[in-house]
Design a protein around this motif. Structure first.
Motif, PDB file in Angstrom:
ATOM      1  N   GLU A 204       0.884  -1.253  -0.039  1.00 59.71           N
ATOM      2  CA  GLU A 204      -0.144  -0.077  -0.122  1.00 59.71           C
ATOM      3  C   GLU A 204       0.949   1.120   0.211  1.00 59.71           C
ATOM      4  O   GLU A 204       1.685   1.316   0.718  1.00 59.71           O
ATOM      5  CB  GLU A 204      -0.856   0.149   1.031  1.00 59.71           C
ATOM      6  CG  GLU A 204      -1.636  -1.415   1.207  1.00 59.71           C
ATOM      7  CD  GLU A 204      -3.017  -1.161   2.451  1.00 59.71           C
ATOM      8  OE1 GLU A 204      -2.989   0.017   3.003  1.00 59.71           O
ATOM      9  OE2 GLU A 204      -3.506  -2.198   2.807  1.00 59.71           O
TER      10      GLU A 204
ATOM     11  N   LEU B 182      -1.301   2.348   7.623  1.00 60.08           N
ATOM     12  CA  LEU B 182       0.013   1.828   6.846  1.00 60.08           C
ATOM     13  C   LEU B 182       0.419   2.137   5.724  1.00 60.08           C
ATOM     14  O   LEU B 182       1.524   2.350   5.628  1.00 60.08           O
ATOM     15  CB  LEU B 182      -0.337   0.118   7.007  1.00 60.08           C
ATOM     16  CG  LEU B 182       0.530  -0.840   6.334  1.00 60.08           C
ATOM     17  CD1 LEU B 182       0.761  -2.069   7.156  1.00 60.08           C
ATOM     18  CD2 LEU B 182       0.212  -1.121   5.047  1.00 60.08           C
TER      19      LEU B 182
ATOM     20  N   ASN C   6      -9.447  -4.026   3.198  1.00 66.47           N
ATOM     21  CA  ASN C   6      -9.508  -4.521   4.676  1.00 66.47           C
ATOM     22  C   ASN C   6      -8.170  -3.854   5.216  1.00 66.47           C
ATOM     23  O   ASN C   6      -7.051  -4.135   5.049  1.00 66.47           O
ATOM     24  CB  ASN C   6      -9.603  -6.098   4.538  1.00 66.47           C
ATOM     25  CG  ASN C   6     -10.561  -6.759   3.905  1.00 66.47           C
ATOM     26  OD1 ASN C   6     -11.654  -6.341   3.927  1.00 66.47           O
ATOM     27  ND2 ASN C   6     -10.447  -7.844   3.119  1.00 66.47           N
TER      28      ASN C   6
ATOM     29  N   ASN D 142      -6.346  -3.947   8.799  1.00 61.88           N
ATOM     30  CA  ASN D 142      -6.101  -4.905  10.069  1.00 61.88           C
ATOM     31  C   ASN D 142      -6.945  -5.958   9.881  1.00 61.88           C
ATOM     32  O   ASN D 142      -7.615  -6.341  11.025  1.00 61.88           O
ATOM     33  CB  ASN D 142      -6.507  -4.108  11.238  1.00 61.88           C
ATOM     34  CG  ASN D 142      -5.279  -3.420  12.031  1.00 61.88           C
ATOM     35  OD1 ASN D 142      -4.315  -4.122  12.310  1.00 61.88           O
ATOM     36  ND2 ASN D 142      -5.096  -2.123  11.925  1.00 61.88           N
TER      37      ASN D 142
ATOM     38  N   HIS E  78       3.007  -8.523   4.456  1.00 61.13           N
ATOM     39  CA  HIS E  78       2.577  -8.800   3.241  1.00 61.13           C
ATOM     40  C   HIS E  78       3.588  -9.125   2.005  1.00 61.13           C
ATOM     41  O   HIS E  78       3.237  -9.927   1.404  1.00 61.13           O
ATOM     42  CB  HIS E  78       1.728  -7.593   2.802  1.00 61.13           C
ATOM     43  CG  HIS E  78       0.837  -7.029   3.793  1.00 61.13           C
ATOM     44  ND1 HIS E  78       0.704  -5.581   3.978  1.00 61.13           N
ATOM     45  CD2 HIS E  78       0.254  -7.488   4.697  1.00 61.13           C
ATOM     46  CE1 HIS E  78      -0.106  -5.387   4.980  1.00 61.13           C
ATOM     47  NE2 HIS E  78      -0.333  -6.597   5.500  1.00 61.13           N
TER      48      HIS E  78
ATOM     49  N   HIS F  13       3.086  -4.014  12.393  1.00 64.03           N
ATOM     50  CA  HIS F  13       2.114  -2.998  12.592  1.00 64.03           C
ATOM     51  C   HIS F  13       1.023  -3.355  13.387  1.00 64.03           C
ATOM     52  O   HIS F  13       0.078  -2.464  13.731  1.00 64.03           O
ATOM     53  CB  HIS F  13       1.687  -2.379  11.221  1.00 64.03           C
ATOM     54  CG  HIS F  13       2.749  -1.833  10.322  1.00 64.03           C
ATOM     55  ND1 HIS F  13       2.852  -0.373  10.544  1.00 64.03           N
ATOM     56  CD2 HIS F  13       3.603  -2.168   9.511  1.00 64.03           C
ATOM     57  CE1 HIS F  13       3.981  -0.247   9.441  1.00 64.03           C
ATOM     58  NE2 HIS F  13       4.257  -1.381   9.133  1.00 64.03           N
ATOM     59  N   THR F  14       0.862  -4.568  13.728  1.00 62.80           N
ATOM     60  CA  THR F  14      -0.320  -4.887  14.557  1.00 62.80           C
ATOM     61  C   THR F  14      -0.348  -6.063  15.449  1.00 62.80           C
ATOM     62  O   THR F  14       0.532  -7.118  15.154  1.00 62.80           O
ATOM     63  CB  THR F  14      -1.466  -5.116  13.408  1.00 62.80           C
ATOM     64  OG1 THR F  14      -2.771  -5.493  14.238  1.00 62.80           O
ATOM     65  CG2 THR F  14      -1.188  -6.364  12.622  1.00 62.80           C
TER      66      THR F  14
ATOM     67  N   ASN G  46       6.592   5.573  14.755  1.00 62.56           N
ATOM     68  CA  ASN G  46       6.152   6.238  13.546  1.00 62.56           C
ATOM     69  C   ASN G  46       6.343   7.704  13.617  1.00 62.56           C
ATOM     70  O   ASN G  46       6.636   8.375  14.519  1.00 62.56           O
ATOM     71  CB  ASN G  46       4.704   5.859  13.383  1.00 62.56           C
ATOM     72  CG  ASN G  46       4.453   4.489  12.889  1.00 62.56           C
ATOM     73  OD1 ASN G  46       3.412   4.089  12.947  1.00 62.56           O
ATOM     74  ND2 ASN G  46       5.634   3.799  12.430  1.00 62.56           N
TER      75      ASN G  46
ATOM     76  N   TYR H 136     -12.309  -1.845  17.322  1.00 61.97           N
ATOM     77  CA  TYR H 136     -10.916  -1.486  18.388  1.00 61.97           C
ATOM     78  C   TYR H 136     -10.750   0.037  18.474  1.00 61.97           C
ATOM     79  O   TYR H 136     -10.207   0.300  19.468  1.00 61.97           O
ATOM     80  CB  TYR H 136      -9.729  -2.351  17.989  1.00 61.97           C
ATOM     81  CG  TYR H 136      -8.843  -1.717  17.035  1.00 61.97           C
ATOM     82  CD1 TYR H 136      -7.964  -0.838  17.341  1.00 61.97           C
ATOM     83  CD2 TYR H 136      -8.845  -2.187  15.663  1.00 61.97           C
ATOM     84  CE1 TYR H 136      -6.881  -0.422  16.623  1.00 61.97           C
ATOM     85  CE2 TYR H 136      -7.992  -1.734  14.854  1.00 61.97           C
ATOM     86  CZ  TYR H 136      -7.098  -0.629  15.220  1.00 61.97           C
ATOM     87  OH  TYR H 136      -5.973  -0.229  14.178  1.00 61.97           O
TER      88      TYR H 136
ATOM     89  N   GLU I  19      -3.831  -0.241  19.328  1.00 60.17           N
ATOM     90  CA  GLU I  19      -3.693   0.555  18.223  1.00 60.17           C
ATOM     91  C   GLU I  19      -2.160   0.604  18.228  1.00 60.17           C
ATOM     92  O   GLU I  19      -1.559   1.203  19.261  1.00 60.17           O
ATOM     93  CB  GLU I  19      -4.258   1.908  18.213  1.00 60.17           C
ATOM     94  CG  GLU I  19      -4.076   2.932  17.092  1.00 60.17           C
ATOM     95  CD  GLU I  19      -4.773   2.427  15.792  1.00 60.17           C
ATOM     96  OE1 GLU I  19      -4.213   1.591  15.263  1.00 60.17           O
ATOM     97  OE2 GLU I  19      -5.772   3.064  15.658  1.00 60.17           O
ATOM     98  N   ALA I  20      -1.405  -0.014  17.465  1.00 61.64           N
ATOM     99  CA  ALA I  20       0.107   0.094  17.437  1.00 61.64           C
ATOM    100  C   ALA I  20       0.499   1.322  17.626  1.00 61.64           C
ATOM    101  O   ALA I  20       1.578   1.415  18.480  1.00 61.64           O
ATOM    102  CB  ALA I  20       0.647  -0.848  16.085  1.00 61.64           C
ATOM    103  N   SER I  21       0.130   2.295  16.850  1.00 63.03           N
ATOM    104  CA  SER I  21       0.697   3.613  16.865  1.00 63.03           C
ATOM    105  C   SER I  21      -0.288   4.584  16.718  1.00 63.03           C
ATOM    106  O   SER I  21      -0.420   5.571  17.666  1.00 63.03           O
ATOM    107  CB  SER I  21       1.794   3.848  15.856  1.00 63.03           C
ATOM    108  OG  SER I  21       2.130   5.098  15.695  1.00 63.03           O
ATOM    109  N   GLY I  22      -1.005   4.530  15.375  1.00 62.09           N
ATOM    110  CA  GLY I  22      -1.742   5.552  15.279  1.00 62.09           C
ATOM    111  C   GLY I  22      -0.761   6.683  14.730  1.00 62.09           C
ATOM    112  O   GLY I  22       0.257   6.938  14.954  1.00 62.09           O
TER     113      GLY I  22
HETATM  114  O1  73E Z   1      -1.654   1.805  14.632  1.00 61.99           O
HETATM  115  C1  73E Z   1      -1.818   1.635  13.325  1.00 61.99           C
HETATM  116  C2  73E Z   1      -0.304   2.296  12.688  1.00 61.99           C
HETATM  117  O2  73E Z   1      -0.229   3.582  12.959  1.00 61.99           O
HETATM  118  C3  73E Z   1      -1.788   0.173  12.662  1.00 61.99           C
HETATM  119  O3  73E Z   1      -3.245  -0.244  12.992  1.00 61.99           O
HETATM  120  C4  73E Z   1      -1.753   0.073  11.234  1.00 61.99           C
HETATM  121  O4  73E Z   1      -0.325   0.661  10.727  1.00 61.99           O
HETATM  122  C5  73E Z   1       0.016   2.152  11.192  1.00 61.99           C
HETATM  123  C6  73E Z   1       1.346   2.586  10.801  1.00 61.99           C
HETATM  124  O5  73E Z   1       2.177   1.734  11.586  1.00 61.99           O
HETATM  125  C7  73E Z   1      -2.012  -1.192  10.458  1.00 61.99           C
HETATM  126  N1  73E Z   1      -2.513  -1.701   9.282  1.00 61.99           N
HETATM  127  C8  73E Z   1      -2.513  -2.703   9.238  1.00 61.99           C
HETATM  128  N2  73E Z   1      -1.781  -3.197  10.224  1.00 61.99           N
HETATM  129  N3  73E Z   1      -1.558  -2.372  11.007  1.00 61.99           N
HETATM  130  C9  73E Z   1      -2.985  -3.491   8.030  1.00 61.99           C
HETATM  131  C10 73E Z   1      -3.128  -4.932   8.119  1.00 61.99           C
HETATM  132  C11 73E Z   1      -3.584  -5.615   7.012  1.00 61.99           C
HETATM  133  C12 73E Z   1      -3.896  -5.020   6.100  1.00 61.99           C
HETATM  134  C13 73E Z   1      -3.995  -3.734   5.813  1.00 61.99           C
HETATM  135  C14 73E Z   1      -3.449  -2.880   7.030  1.00 61.99           C
END
Ligand code: 73E
Length: 841
Positions: free
Chosen positions: A88, A136, A287, A289, A338, A374-375, A482, A572, A674-677
């Protein structure tokens, strides 16, 4: 193929070398030329679309020169490059960004005005490049901006989706998805029909021993799809460095159509074959997360990873170095799991195609890759079914099994008595069917694993990857919090604020060194400065109010407190808690006397965000928000005291209008989810305060700006597990205020209550997994503190200035420098150095 021009002819090339415009006159000439020749129009039929096209082409031409030079410089320097692999890239619009980064926005503004157009209208013609879901994908876009701005030799690699994230329409309060066909006219990409890679799928593996008894594996049969490169220039800010984002598009291998089938009269099926190949890069999975294990998604992943690695390896081979030097020339970052197949693909290239020994190859592989997690959400952790992979990528599955075997053997040697440990860390999950755990594969195949904020990086070490910390030691795991690019998220989105800051910090230097914002601390009590600061916020709110009026028909008062939650809709992230809070506020207002109402601060609750098309609960949340808005906004008792707005189709370009207009924004995820936001950072940087939980980067934002400048509430991550356990096994009494809200919903005040049964039921009957009830009281109380604080505008403004002054840490420049130093081991390449002639890529 060597296509370099021989030395004697190069003088002619240099004489006619392209040099982009710099003056207003040259810009206007270029625009008119593009209108009249490229677009075959004239001043008698040049609408805003045509003017946008011509202005973009003029800027594109301007970028190409530096882009070519950057590539030449990087090739000549022959140093290490970074490759950022991401499914992405949520880029948004390019024109405004290009104008600002090359420092020619004023030239363009005056030029366009001279030709009869307003620059804002022209910028507004551009379709967002929306090749991502949320944080992301936007993070990847911010990283590209920082990599170029800091002069790192870096490439982004992704997929050229024909359809980006869907467009959201709200019809009768429901989300409706409309396809985002964005490639109609895209001046920012360059098709490279000469950069084409054959990608193989399916087939089988033949193994034999060669003359000296070495095991050889040959992957044969199956089908071939072509990957065609499309390049997008990425201009750095205030530097000539212009990097490249390479996006792959899929195409049938047999060309226009399959002649054999065509000649045998089977025209339809030959076209169908072609369409099937083109399906691979057709659509972004919408999708966020969430991973659903669809075969086409796995095809996308391998297609993109194989094409990118072929390209990277080809570039390395041109340097004629020994393979052992590969990790000194190449750093590859995996944006989540991914692209994890890249680990396997590189190992395959090295052992099957280049003839290296397993161990030699594996050492190279693990030194090359870094993996960003990221999650921690279980539904987002990628797993692929073994039978699926066996069918699609038979050789890769064999290599995965072998990687796993050697890995488990090493674990067994180190921890001989721990049988349980082996099954826990196995890359293959022994389920029915067996599954490949991609995160484990990414860890084993990389030299560094990082989380995206401190709390998150600690959590992965103590929860999902605990065993791996024990096996590899703690040093393999690190944190890189981030960041966001201040160019787009301050300078571009909020030009007036940027200008004011520049006037007090000694020019635009803060856009390259965000810590210079510190200078603003001097002005927290400066009356004149505060007045200007407040005026800018008000103007930004007026602008958003206009947008709200034209898109929803609702009139909002720009003097009211703007309370904003814009992000993907997810349980969430707890938009449901926000809307329950709004209902609570509505009930409170209804129960007030007119005297009491006068004391209340008027509020506009603004929501925006897309729900994944298959995520029923998220869609129900959108429906409830819209229905509450329909009731509240026309209630005469309430008037300006409360308005509820759902903004349709939240995307990057809308964020640029929304973010600068907030007084308070909501970042209220269940602690630990939320990993970061990253929007939290954007809102604070634009002079908004935040209400949030102790989650993700909120914690570090608090540390930087001070706890007096943020509204924190709710349970802590360390308590979540016990609370959930208590919900399921103890007695679960709901918060009484929340119960009243539910009663109101059930009465049908906001439309047919059965529509919202799932929402209330998740909390009442299904364990309240996201702890809405546990946090509701503290949320409501903290919102009351926000109301009180907002009444003291003088103090409020000081808080926002103080916060902005302390946000320097959250620049993606800081973040990229940390990656460069602690993970990639790469240095910037200064553009001032002399460029060697004729080194075209
Ligand atoms: O907390 C955010 C984070 O700020 C997190 O949910 C997001 O990544 C951001 C950047 O680090 C994220 N997106 C996905 N996983 N974490 C994700 C997973 C699968 C498909 C698409 C996106």
């Amino acid at each position: 193929v060597e296509a370099s021009i021989p030395e004697p002819q190069r003088a002619a090339w240099k004489k006619f070398q392209a040099n982009g415009f710099i003056s207003q006159e040259d810009f206007e000439r270029e625009v008119v030329r593009h209108v009249e020749t490229t677009l075959a129009r004239s001043m008698f039929n040049c609408d805003e679309t045509a003017a946008y096209a011509a202005a973009s082409l003029a800027f594109r031409d301007r970028l190409i020169t530096e882009w070519n030079r950057t590539q030449q410089r990087q090739t000549f320097a022959d140093g290490k490059r970074v490759y950022y692999l991401s499914l992405e890239f949520l880029m948004g619009r390019a024109l405004d960004n290009a104008m600002l980064n090359v420092g020619l926005k004023d030239v363009a503004k005056n030029g366009l005005s001279d030709l009869g157009f307003r620059i804002e209208d022209i910028i507004d013609q551009e379709h967002d490049a929306a090749l991502g879901n949320g944080g992301l994908g936007r993070l990847a876009a911010c990283f590209l901006d920082s990599l170029a701005s800091l002069n790192y030799p870096a490439w982004g690699y992704g997929l050229r989706y024909r359809y980006g994230i869907f467009k959201q329409e709200i019809v009768d309060g429901y989300q409706v998805e409309v396809p985002d066909y964005w490639l109609d006219f895209n001046p920012w990409e360059f098709p490279r029909h000469d950069v084409v890679v054959d990608i193989q799928f399916y087939g089988n593996v033949r193994k034999y021993q060669d003359e000296v008894g070495k095991q050889i594996a040959v992957w044969e049969g199956g089908e071939i799809v072509k990957a065609v490169a499309y390049d997008v220039p990425i201009p750095g800010f205030d530097t000539p460095t212009t990097n490249n984002l390479r996006l792959w598009s899929s195409k049938a291998a047999s060309g226009e159509f399959d002649f054999q089938k065509f000649n045998s009269g089977d025209y339809e099926s030959s076209v169908a074959d072609q369409q099937r190949a083109e399906t691979i890069s057709a659509v972004l999975y919408p999708n966020d997360n969430l991973e659903r294990g669809k075969e086409l998604r796995l095809k996308q992943q391998y297609f993109w990873v194989a094409a990118s690695l072929y390209d990277i390896v080809r570039r390395f081979k041109k340097t004629k170095r020994a393979w052992a030097e590969f990790p000194e020339q190449v750093a590859i970052q995996l944006n989540d799991t991914h692209p994890t197949l890249a680990v396997v693909e590189l190992q395959r290239i090295l052992i099957d195609l280049e003839g290296l020994e397993w161990d030699e190859a594996w050492t190279i592989v693990t030194k090359t890759f870094g993996y960003t997690n990221h999650t921690v959400l279980p539904e987002a952790l990628e797993k692929w079914s073994v039978p699926l992979m066996q069918n699609l990528l038979p050789r890769h599955l064999q290599i995965i099994y072998e990687v796993n075997l050697y890995f488990l053997q090493s674990v067994e040697r180190k921890f001989p008595k721990e049988r349980e440990l082996l099954s826990r860390v196995s890359i293959i999950e022994e389920s029915q069917p067996k599954m490949v755990r991609m995160a484990y594969l990414a860890i084993v195949g990389s030299h560094k694993v990082n989380g995206v904020a401190e709390l998150h990086s600690d959590l992965i070490k103590t929860t999902i990857f605990k065993d791996f910390v024990k096996i590899f030691g703690p040093d393999k795991f690190t944190n890189v919090t981030n960041g966001i690019t201040p160019r787009r998220w301050l300078h571009q989105a909020n030009p007036r604020l940027s200008e004011l800051i520049a006037s007090k910090t000694g020019g635009i230097g803060f856009l390259k060194d965000l810590n210079l914002l510190n200078e603003l601390e001097k002005y927290v009590d400066d009356k004149e400065f505060k007045k200007e600061w407040a005026e800018i916020k008000y103007a930004n709110k007026v602008r958003l109010a206009k947008h709200i009026k034209t898109t929803t028909g609702v009139t909002v008062n720009p003097a009211a407190l703007f309370d904003i939650q814009v992000k993907r809709i997810h349980e969430y992230k707890r938009q449901q808690m926000n809307i329950f809070g709004v209902i609570h506020r509505y009930l409170t207002i209804k129960a007030m006397t007119p005297e009491e109402r006068k004391k209340l601060a008027p509020r506009v609750s603004i929501f925006g965000g897309k729900a994944a098309p298959g995520y029923w609960m998220a869609k129900t949340i959108i429906h409830l928000i819209n229905n509450v808005g329909a009731v509240v906004n026309k209630d005469k008792d309430v008037g300006d005291l409360l308005k509820v707005i759902f903004l349709e189709d939240y995307n990057v370009s809308k964020a640029e209008i929304i973010v600068p207009a907030s007084d308070v924004s909501e970042h209220i995820s269940t602690a630990g989810t939320e990993a970061s936001g990253t929007s939290n950072m954007k809102f604070v940087l634009n002079g908004g305060l935040i209400i949030g939980t102790c989650d993700g980067a909120n914690i570090e934002i608090t540390r930087e700006i001070g706890e007096n400048n943020i509204f924190l509430f709710g349970n802590l991550a360390e308590d979540v597990e016990d609370l959930r356990h208590a919900h399921t096994y103890g007695s679960h009494t709901l918060d009484p205020d929340l119960v009243k809200v539910f009663e109101e919903i059930k009465k049908g005040t906001f439309g047919d209550a059965t529509a919202f049964g799932a929402l209330t039921g998740a909390i009442e009957d299904h364990g309240d997994y996201y702890l809405v009830s546990d946090d509701f009281h503290s949320y409501i109380q903290t919102q009351a503190l926000v109301d009180e604080a907002y009444k003291n505008q003088d103090e409020w403004i000081s808080k926002t200035i103080m916060s902005v002054a302390r946000m320097g840490f959250f620049s993606s420049d800081r973040c990229i420098n940390e990656y460069a130093e602690s993970i990639w081991n790469v240095e910037p390449l200064s553009p001032k150095k002399e460029t060697a002639p004729g080194l075209l890529m």
